[in-house]
Design a protein around this motif. Structure first.
Motif, PDB file in Angstrom:
ATOM      1  N   GLY A 182       0.807  -1.217   0.000  1.00 39.81           N
ATOM      2  CA  GLY A 182       0.000   0.000   0.000  1.00 39.81           C
ATOM      3  C   GLY A 182       0.836   1.262   0.000  1.00 39.81           C
ATOM      4  O   GLY A 182       0.414   2.308  -0.476  1.00 39.81           O
ATOM      5  N   LEU A 183       2.055   1.160   0.548  1.00 42.23           N
ATOM      6  CA  LEU A 183       2.911   2.343   0.674  1.00 42.23           C
ATOM      7  C   LEU A 183       3.506   2.777  -0.656  1.00 42.23           C
ATOM      8  O   LEU A 183       3.540   3.965  -0.975  1.00 42.23           O
ATOM      9  N   ILE A 184       3.998   1.814  -1.424  1.00 44.51           N
ATOM     10  CA  ILE A 184       4.731   2.147  -2.647  1.00 44.51           C
ATOM     11  C   ILE A 184       3.746   2.387  -3.785  1.00 44.51           C
ATOM     12  O   ILE A 184       3.037   1.476  -4.225  1.00 44.51           O
ATOM     13  N   GLY A 185       3.682   3.629  -4.241  1.00 46.71           N
ATOM     14  CA  GLY A 185       2.747   4.009  -5.288  1.00 46.71           C
ATOM     15  C   GLY A 185       3.400   4.085  -6.651  1.00 46.71           C
ATOM     16  O   GLY A 185       4.626   4.068  -6.783  1.00 46.71           O
ATOM     17  N   LYS A 186       2.578   4.176  -7.663  1.00 46.55           N
ATOM     18  CA  LYS A 186       3.073   4.212  -9.036  1.00 46.55           C
ATOM     19  C   LYS A 186       3.374   5.637  -9.501  1.00 46.55           C
ATOM     20  O   LYS A 186       4.176   5.852 -10.413  1.00 46.55           O
ATOM     21  N   MET A 187       2.700   6.612  -8.905  1.00 46.72           N
ATOM     22  CA  MET A 187       2.850   7.996  -9.356  1.00 46.72           C
ATOM     23  C   MET A 187       4.073   8.641  -8.705  1.00 46.72           C
ATOM     24  O   MET A 187       4.427   8.335  -7.565  1.00 46.72           O
ATOM     25  N   MET A 188       4.720   9.549  -9.429  1.00 40.95           N
ATOM     26  CA  MET A 188       5.893  10.237  -8.910  1.00 40.95           C
ATOM     27  C   MET A 188       5.535  11.006  -7.641  1.00 40.95           C
ATOM     28  O   MET A 188       4.550  11.736  -7.598  1.00 40.95           O
ATOM     29  N   GLY A 189       6.320  10.819  -6.608  1.00 40.63           N
ATOM     30  CA  GLY A 189       6.109  11.541  -5.358  1.00 40.63           C
ATOM     31  C   GLY A 189       5.087  10.926  -4.433  1.00 40.63           C
ATOM     32  O   GLY A 189       4.956  11.346  -3.282  1.00 40.63           O
ATOM     33  N   THR A 196       4.901   7.809  -3.070  1.00 40.32           N
ATOM     34  CA  THR A 196       5.471   7.053  -1.963  1.00 40.32           C
ATOM     35  C   THR A 196       6.043   7.975  -0.897  1.00 40.32           C
ATOM     36  O   THR A 196       5.841   7.755   0.308  1.00 40.32           O
ATOM     37  N   ALA A 197       6.743   9.011  -1.307  1.00 40.60           N
ATOM     38  CA  ALA A 197       7.322   9.959  -0.347  1.00 40.60           C
ATOM     39  C   ALA A 197       6.226  10.652   0.459  1.00 40.60           C
ATOM     40  O   ALA A 197       6.372  10.876   1.667  1.00 40.60           O
ATOM     41  N   ALA A 198       5.122  10.985  -0.204  1.00 38.37           N
ATOM     42  CA  ALA A 198       4.008  11.627   0.504  1.00 38.37           C
ATOM     43  C   ALA A 198       3.414  10.683   1.542  1.00 38.37           C
ATOM     44  O   ALA A 198       3.048  11.103   2.643  1.00 38.37           O
ATOM     45  N   ARG A 199       3.326   9.407   1.217  1.00 37.77           N
ATOM     46  CA  ARG A 199       2.792   8.437   2.169  1.00 37.77           C
ATOM     47  C   ARG A 199       3.774   8.203   3.319  1.00 37.77           C
ATOM     48  O   ARG A 199       3.348   7.988   4.455  1.00 37.77           O
ATOM     49  N   LEU A 200       5.064   8.231   3.004  1.00 37.95           N
ATOM     50  CA  LEU A 200       6.064   8.123   4.074  1.00 37.95           C
ATOM     51  C   LEU A 200       5.915   9.265   5.076  1.00 37.95           C
ATOM     52  O   LEU A 200       6.053   9.077   6.288  1.00 37.95           O
ATOM     53  N   ARG A 201       5.627  10.450   4.575  1.00 33.27           N
ATOM     54  CA  ARG A 201       5.434  11.594   5.471  1.00 33.27           C
ATOM     55  C   ARG A 201       4.263  11.334   6.417  1.00 33.27           C
ATOM     56  O   ARG A 201       4.333  11.669   7.607  1.00 33.27           O
ATOM     57  N   LEU A 202       3.195  10.730   5.913  1.00 35.14           N
ATOM     58  CA  LEU A 202       2.053  10.404   6.771  1.00 35.14           C
ATOM     59  C   LEU A 202       2.468   9.444   7.885  1.00 35.14           C
ATOM     60  O   LEU A 202       2.026   9.568   9.029  1.00 35.14           O
ATOM     61  N   ILE A 203       3.312   8.457   7.532  1.00 39.08           N
ATOM     62  CA  ILE A 203       3.772   7.504   8.542  1.00 39.08           C
ATOM     63  C   ILE A 203       4.598   8.204   9.611  1.00 39.08           C
ATOM     64  O   ILE A 203       4.404   7.981  10.813  1.00 39.08           O
ATOM     65  N   ARG A 208      14.464   9.625  -4.802  1.00 38.43           N
ATOM     66  CA  ARG A 208      13.595  10.565  -4.092  1.00 38.43           C
ATOM     67  C   ARG A 208      13.007   9.926  -2.835  1.00 38.43           C
ATOM     68  O   ARG A 208      12.931  10.550  -1.783  1.00 38.43           O
ATOM     69  N   VAL A 209      12.569   8.673  -2.964  1.00 38.16           N
ATOM     70  CA  VAL A 209      11.984   7.976  -1.811  1.00 38.16           C
ATOM     71  C   VAL A 209      13.027   7.808  -0.708  1.00 38.16           C
ATOM     72  O   VAL A 209      12.763   8.075   0.467  1.00 38.16           O
TER      73      VAL A 209
END
Length: 327
Positions: free
Chosen positions: A158-165, A167-174, A208-209
């Motif tokens: 669920g964390l690793i997304g296909k769109m640029m940026g 995954t990093a945005a989801r990491l920030r939520l974590i 980036r991630v």
């Protein structure tokens, strides 16, 4: 997290009546102000926090229950799973060195206010490295169980997304969750995120991630434990190692640990005159998880075969089966 985000989190926790979260965010705010050079304000905040915690100390000494768990909701629920753990260090068979290192982490966590009063920080960012089945994931569960903290496991699908940026945005939520909900946060199979930036399969998004993770980890100074585990430390970016407070190596069990694992799993099944030298020779090279499965298989054979107890033959057969499966 900025001061404005801290204020929002403080109000949210106050409205929800979540005192643990409120004090956690207040501690984050004090640390943030200290980094901004506002030493007097930071000290005043810390004194208020210590005073509030002191009022709760009597309740804590009487055996307060576990930290309340806040189940992830909304988008974050897709990549963060939460549960309580009943695993303890006593459930594990550890080498003396490994037990000492994990006990040190627990001691520093339990006495972190005493350390912070002297300008010291407890270990709280751990990297566990070693072969599959050597007890890394179980360690995270044991730390959560010992400290009565919820265990949060990061779900990479669920964390690793296909769109640029994405995954990093989801990491920030974590990491926002890490700052406001105290717990043990497990990044298992960590090489999925921490692969070397200069590796042969490196692409811009991977860089980036990883850069985002490094920055979030560097900035985090909250109350939670962050546990990353990997079977492949050679794949990790070198910059990651110095971001962790402790890098703890795990290894396949030696004869003494193997004997302890088998004994623990067979204690209720009356082993019959086990030829331990032969069994331990057959157990060489198997992980903790594989040894536990072999012991369970031998126990099931004894129960279903209506034998008086687990035999050497049954145990050797189960170990041979596990070795064949591992090839």
């Amino acid at each position: 997290m900025s001061t404005s985000r801290h204020i929002v989190a403080l109000l949210q926790s106050h409205i929800a009546g979540d005192e643990d979260r409120f004090l956690s965010v207040a501690t984050q705010l004090a640390a943030h102000e200290a980094r901004q050079g506002h030493g007097k304000l930071a000290q005043e905040l810390r004194e208020l926090i210590d005073s509030a915690k002191g009022k709760r100390a009597t309740v804590a000494r009487r055996g307060a229950g576990p930290v309340p768990i806040a189940q992830p909701k909304g988008e974050i629920a897709g990549f963060l799973a939460a549960r309580y753990s009943d695993v303890r260090l006593s459930s594990m068979v550890l080498t003396p060195d490994l037990e000492a290192r994990l006990t040190r982490v627990l001691r520093e966590q339990r006495q972190q206010e005493r350390l912070r009063a002297h300008g010291l920080a407890p270990r709280r960012k751990l990297l566990l490295v070693g072969p599959p089945g050597s007890g890394k994931t179980m360690t995270a569960a044991a730390l959560a169980g010992e400290l009565k903290l919820p265990l949060f496991t990061v779900l990479y699908d669920g964390l690793i997304g296909k769109m640029m940026g994405e995954t990093a945005a989801r990491l920030r939520l974590i990491f926002d969750a890490i700052a406001v909900q105290r717990g043990v946060y497990l990044f298992d199979e960590f090489d999925a995120l921490g692969a070397q930036r200069a590796g042969p399969n490196d692409v811009g998004e991977i860089r980036r991630v990883l850069n985002s993770f490094l920055q979030f980890l560097e900035d985090d100074d909250g109350p939670s434990l962050i546990v990353a585990a990997t079977n492949h430390p050679e794949l990790l970016d070198k910059a990651l190692f110095r971001r962790f407070d402790d890098v703890i190596p795990y290894a396949l069990p030696g004869p003494e640990v193997a004997r302890g694992i088998l004994d623990a799993h067979l204690a209720a099944f009356e082993p019959v005159n086990i030829d331990w030298p032969s069994v331990l020779e057959a157990a060489a090279g198997l992980s903790q998880a594989e040894l536990a499965r072999a012991a369970d298989e031998a126990a099931k054979a004894a129960v279903l075969g209506e034998h008086d107890g687990v035999t050497t033959t049954a145990l050797l057969s189960a170990l041979a089966e596990r070795k064949a499966a591992a090839l």
